[in-house]
Design an enzyme around this catalytic site. Sequence first.
Site, PDB file in Angstrom:
ATOM      1  N   GLU A   1       1.664 -22.533   5.899  1.00 22.18           N
ATOM      2  CA  GLU A   1       2.009 -23.510   4.868  1.00 22.18           C
ATOM      3  C   GLU A   1       1.343 -23.049   3.574  1.00 22.18           C
ATOM      4  O   GLU A   1       0.144 -23.239   3.384  1.00 22.18           O
ATOM      5  CB  GLU A   1       1.527 -24.912   5.274  1.00 22.18           C
ATOM      6  CG  GLU A   1       2.254 -25.481   6.478  1.00 22.18           C
ATOM      7  CD  GLU A   1       3.737 -25.674   6.238  1.00 22.18           C
ATOM      8  OE1 GLU A   1       4.143 -25.783   5.058  1.00 22.18           O
ATOM      9  OE2 GLU A   1       4.501 -25.719   7.212  1.00 22.18           O
TER      10      GLU A   1
ATOM     11  N   CYS B   1      -0.253 -28.087  -3.502  1.00 21.67           N
ATOM     12  CA  CYS B   1       0.687 -27.000  -3.224  1.00 21.67           C
ATOM     13  C   CYS B   1       2.113 -27.339  -3.647  1.00 21.67           C
ATOM     14  O   CYS B   1       2.930 -26.435  -3.830  1.00 21.67           O
ATOM     15  CB  CYS B   1       0.649 -26.628  -1.743  1.00 21.67           C
ATOM     16  SG  CYS B   1       1.079 -27.985  -0.626  1.00 21.67           S
TER      17      CYS B   1
END
Length: 474
Positions: free
Chosen positions: A205, A239
């Site tokens: 991720e 993110c």
Amino acid sequence: MLRRQRRAYLQEGPPSAALRRNRIDRLLAMVLDNIDEYVDALVGDFGTRSRTGVLFAEVMGMLTTIEHTRAHIDRWMRPRNPKPLARLYGIRAQVRPTPLGVVGIIGPWNFPLQLVVVPAAAAFAAGNRVMIKMSEITARTAELTRRLAPDYFDPAELAVVTGGPDIAAAFSELPFDHLFFTGSTRVGRLVQRAAAANLVPVTLELGGKNPVVVSPDADLERAAARIARARLINGGQVCVSPDAVFVPGDRVDAFVAAARIAFHDLMPEIAGNDDYTACVDQANYERVLGLVEDARARGARVEDVVPRGETLPDPDRRKIAPTIVRDVTGDMAIAAEEIFGPVLVVRPYSTLGEVVDALNAGPAPLVAYWYGPGGAGFDDFVRRTRSGGVSRNDFALNMFPEDAPFGGVGDSGMGAYRGKAGFDTFTHYRTVVGTDLPFVITSMAAPPYGAALRRGIDIALRRARRRTHRRLNP
């Protein structure tokens, strides 16, 4: 730790649904019973971070996802039977969801609690044991988790590891049954390389330069206000944070003016404001400033939205004012590197095709944003671009449905979790087939091969050829 967990898993076998739910409940209890300590640790790690923001982003953000996972364990564990045709031939078959064994999780520093607890809950739901490597950058949160874990778990169920890059590297090299990493693309490459030595499957991720498209028919002021607010979440250290905003060329000045007003309205005070998250450490503070100064030196227009009477950037508090950067060119570091700070790049465009071409020329981001109405333009943008997810008119909306998968593609990651996707990530679907027929169905695959088999193959191939050409030439 790994040997202990694997030995326990092999001795005890896949856990029941009740035990899986119990492990998830203990994981939640570890957080909820010690919530004040966790908030203190998370605020202390950043230096300045809103206590309310910590509760909302780190804790509330995980609850619905974990509760959804917990509620569906029984259903997801059920074996799946094949189509009835096999049973007509006396074959009994099942596809059984089977735990992988021991899962390693390497957590990030930007959300150091949520982004280890959520994947750990998914791994528990799938029946695995879990080892967690906490980020050394958020050392208080890491140490608190390491200290609390034995109060809620046998180390053969959950173990927490702390330490610096050397420990992280050693952790990545362990022969786990699956390794889950959240962090930067650069470190993700190192993690995958280390895991490959043991053929350990990985879920990465990562992040990326998440683009934002303001459509020609968007409400410009509303879009600017929403994008500015999104960029300030966790000081831009997210993110899925919007990174570069593409605005129609004739509306760029108006967008920048609206964004400037939005930043001022949202943060009339920064230096002493606990709601304005600081850069997590000196290295990241200097990295973000370095990106801005490199852009300025190479000709970019840089505007710091500094409240009246304040002097920013502030090295003592590690605070950087909201910053708008225009006229970015390809030779600037900020054009390629994920910013991870309160800095917004604004780029003009003439046509949506130009934006699509620009995005497709670079690495796929974790999320792509569109501000404006839906319709043909939006659908074409989604169809022609590549990203982990897409959100329209709101921040990180693709993460809102608790049963929707979340993950990147290409440089922004591989694999997914949350909801059923998390269960699937940490599960091996094992096909189990048996027969009690008085003859061997597959005997024709073994020699010697007779003329009848060859004739049968010829007939089957002729039929397949005719069928294929009928589809090609209807």
